[in-house]
Write a protein that holds these residues in place. Sequence first.
Motif, PDB file in Angstrom:
ATOM      1  N   ALA A  77       0.902  -1.360  -0.070  1.00 30.05           N
ATOM      2  CA  ALA A  77       0.127   0.100  -0.073  1.00 30.05           C
ATOM      3  C   ALA A  77       0.781   1.384  -0.227  1.00 30.05           C
ATOM      4  N   HIS A  78       1.700   1.236   0.913  1.00 25.96           N
ATOM      5  CA  HIS A  78       2.869   2.314   0.892  1.00 25.96           C
ATOM      6  C   HIS A  78       3.520   2.694  -0.594  1.00 25.96           C
ATOM      7  N   LEU A  79       3.930   1.426  -1.189  1.00 27.53           N
ATOM      8  CA  LEU A  79       4.584   1.579  -2.462  1.00 27.53           C
ATOM      9  C   LEU A  79       3.654   2.396  -3.480  1.00 27.53           C
ATOM     10  N   LYS A  80       2.475   1.675  -3.459  1.00 27.48           N
ATOM     11  CA  LYS A  80       1.685   2.323  -4.470  1.00 27.48           C
ATOM     12  C   LYS A  80       1.237   3.817  -4.286  1.00 27.48           C
ATOM     13  N   GLN A  81       1.278   4.177  -3.014  1.00 27.16           N
ATOM     14  CA  GLN A  81       1.224   5.520  -2.645  1.00 27.16           C
ATOM     15  C   GLN A  81       2.468   6.597  -3.341  1.00 27.16           C
ATOM     16  N   HIS A  82       3.607   5.855  -3.233  1.00 23.52           N
ATOM     17  CA  HIS A  82       5.043   6.465  -3.658  1.00 23.52           C
ATOM     18  C   HIS A  82       4.996   6.256  -5.184  1.00 23.52           C
ATOM     19  N   LYS A  83       4.167   5.456  -5.761  1.00 24.04           N
ATOM     20  CA  LYS A  83       4.048   5.326  -7.141  1.00 24.04           C
ATOM     21  C   LYS A  83       3.122   6.580  -7.819  1.00 24.04           C
ATOM     22  N   THR A  84       2.314   6.802  -6.957  1.00 22.35           N
ATOM     23  CA  THR A  84       1.216   7.929  -7.177  1.00 22.35           C
ATOM     24  C   THR A  84       1.858   9.068  -7.302  1.00 22.35           C
ATOM     25  N   LEU A  85       2.649   9.460  -6.256  1.00 20.89           N
ATOM     26  CA  LEU A  85       3.474  10.760  -6.005  1.00 20.89           C
ATOM     27  C   LEU A  85       4.264  10.896  -7.311  1.00 20.89           C
ATOM     28  N   ARG A  86       5.191   9.791  -7.612  1.00 21.10           N
ATOM     29  CA  ARG A  86       6.029   9.992  -8.699  1.00 21.10           C
ATOM     30  C   ARG A  86       5.256  10.232  -9.936  1.00 21.10           C
ATOM     31  N   THR A  87       4.356   9.652 -10.286  1.00 17.43           N
ATOM     32  CA  THR A  87       3.456   9.756 -11.449  1.00 17.43           C
ATOM     33  C   THR A  87       2.766  11.108 -11.578  1.00 17.43           C
ATOM     34  N   ASN A  88       2.240  11.575 -10.424  1.00 18.00           N
ATOM     35  CA  ASN A  88       1.549  12.951 -10.557  1.00 18.00           C
ATOM     36  C   ASN A  88       2.528  14.180 -10.620  1.00 18.00           C
ATOM     37  N   PHE A  89       3.897  13.796 -10.057  1.00 14.80           N
ATOM     38  CA  PHE A  89       4.837  14.890 -10.259  1.00 14.80           C
ATOM     39  C   PHE A  89       5.357  14.967 -11.477  1.00 14.80           C
ATOM     40  N   GLN A  90       5.333  13.721 -12.049  1.00  9.01           N
ATOM     41  CA  GLN A  90       6.014  13.560 -13.749  1.00  9.01           C
ATOM     42  C   GLN A  90       4.809  14.449 -14.471  1.00  9.01           C
ATOM     43  N   ARG A  91       3.648  14.206 -14.279  1.00  8.99           N
ATOM     44  CA  ARG A  91       2.863  14.874 -14.901  1.00  8.99           C
ATOM     45  C   ARG A  91       2.893  16.329 -14.904  1.00  8.99           C
ATOM     46  N   LEU A  92       2.822  16.681 -13.690  1.00  9.59           N
ATOM     47  CA  LEU A  92       2.845  18.207 -13.313  1.00  9.59           C
ATOM     48  C   LEU A  92       4.112  18.828 -13.746  1.00  9.59           C
ATOM     49  N   LYS A  93       5.433  18.251 -13.796  1.00 11.61           N
ATOM     50  CA  LYS A  93       6.403  18.641 -14.377  1.00 11.61           C
ATOM     51  C   LYS A  93       6.356  18.797 -15.967  1.00 11.61           C
ATOM     52  N   THR A  94       6.043  17.979 -16.510  1.00 10.64           N
ATOM     53  CA  THR A  94       5.636  18.043 -18.125  1.00 10.64           C
ATOM     54  C   THR A  94       4.587  18.989 -18.195  1.00 10.64           C
ATOM     55  N   GLU A  95       3.501  19.226 -17.614  1.00 13.64           N
ATOM     56  CA  GLU A  95       2.445  20.373 -17.956  1.00 13.64           C
ATOM     57  C   GLU A  95       3.287  21.597 -17.777  1.00 13.64           C
ATOM     58  N   TYR A  96       4.067  21.649 -16.621  1.00 10.62           N
ATOM     59  CA  TYR A  96       4.972  23.090 -16.475  1.00 10.62           C
ATOM     60  C   TYR A  96       5.897  23.356 -17.773  1.00 10.62           C
ATOM     61  N   GLN A  97       6.399  22.198 -18.210  1.00  7.94           N
ATOM     62  CA  GLN A  97       7.401  22.484 -19.521  1.00  7.94           C
ATOM     63  C   GLN A  97       7.011  22.750 -20.455  1.00  7.94           C
ATOM     64  N   ARG A  98       5.550  22.176 -20.898  1.00  2.00           N
ATOM     65  CA  ARG A  98       4.612  22.575 -21.937  1.00  2.00           C
ATOM     66  C   ARG A  98       3.983  23.718 -22.055  1.00  2.00           C
ATOM     67  N   LYS A  99       3.490  24.269 -20.700  1.00  4.90           N
ATOM     68  CA  LYS A  99       2.793  25.440 -20.894  1.00  4.90           C
ATOM     69  C   LYS A  99       3.036  26.652 -19.805  1.00  4.90           C
ATOM     70  N   GLY A 100       4.066  26.147 -19.048  1.00  8.92           N
ATOM     71  CA  GLY A 100       4.619  27.283 -17.959  1.00  8.92           C
ATOM     72  C   GLY A 100       3.636  27.356 -16.948  1.00  8.92           C
ATOM     73  N   SER A 101       3.813  28.366 -16.203  1.00 10.25           N
ATOM     74  CA  SER A 101       3.036  28.899 -15.126  1.00 10.25           C
ATOM     75  C   SER A 101       1.686  29.054 -15.577  1.00 10.25           C
ATOM     76  N   SER A 102       0.419  28.792 -14.731  1.00 10.89           N
ATOM     77  CA  SER A 102      -0.652  29.008 -14.912  1.00 10.89           C
ATOM     78  C   SER A 102      -1.445  28.871 -13.668  1.00 10.89           C
ATOM     79  N   LYS A 103      -2.627  29.512 -13.612  1.00  7.76           N
ATOM     80  CA  LYS A 103      -3.622  29.380 -12.377  1.00  7.76           C
ATOM     81  C   LYS A 103      -3.983  27.909 -12.296  1.00  7.76           C
TER      82      LYS A 103
END
Length: 132
Positions: A77-103
Amino acid sequence: MSFQWTENLAVGVELMDEQHKELFQRVNAFVEAVAQNKESVFVEELIKNLESYIETHLTLEETYMKQYDYDEEDTEAHLKQHKTLRTNFQRLKTEYQRKGSSKDLNQKLQEHLCNWLITHVSKIDKKLGDYL
């Protein structure tokens, strides 16, 4: 949005608590930089440092779980949570790199990183801390 580590989030394992404090500071700096529409070079450096520190911290917890024979079901269960963080962070990082800052990105950062971190530390990590 500014969110801070507080004593009620302490898990009772000194190194984990110190890393949680640092993680909160780094996530907060990232969220604030995006909200303030800071220069992309500055935000990119924050992303790089945060990503590295996330890995450092998650690796520590994963090492503790293995080293101290943490319950298999709880580990999964703990490792699943870590995977979720890694995935969400990568998604947010990619969004920032593509679109820049936004509300929209700032809201996602707060929802996915800040809320995840508080919930994870206060429930999942505390359980690990109690075991250790």
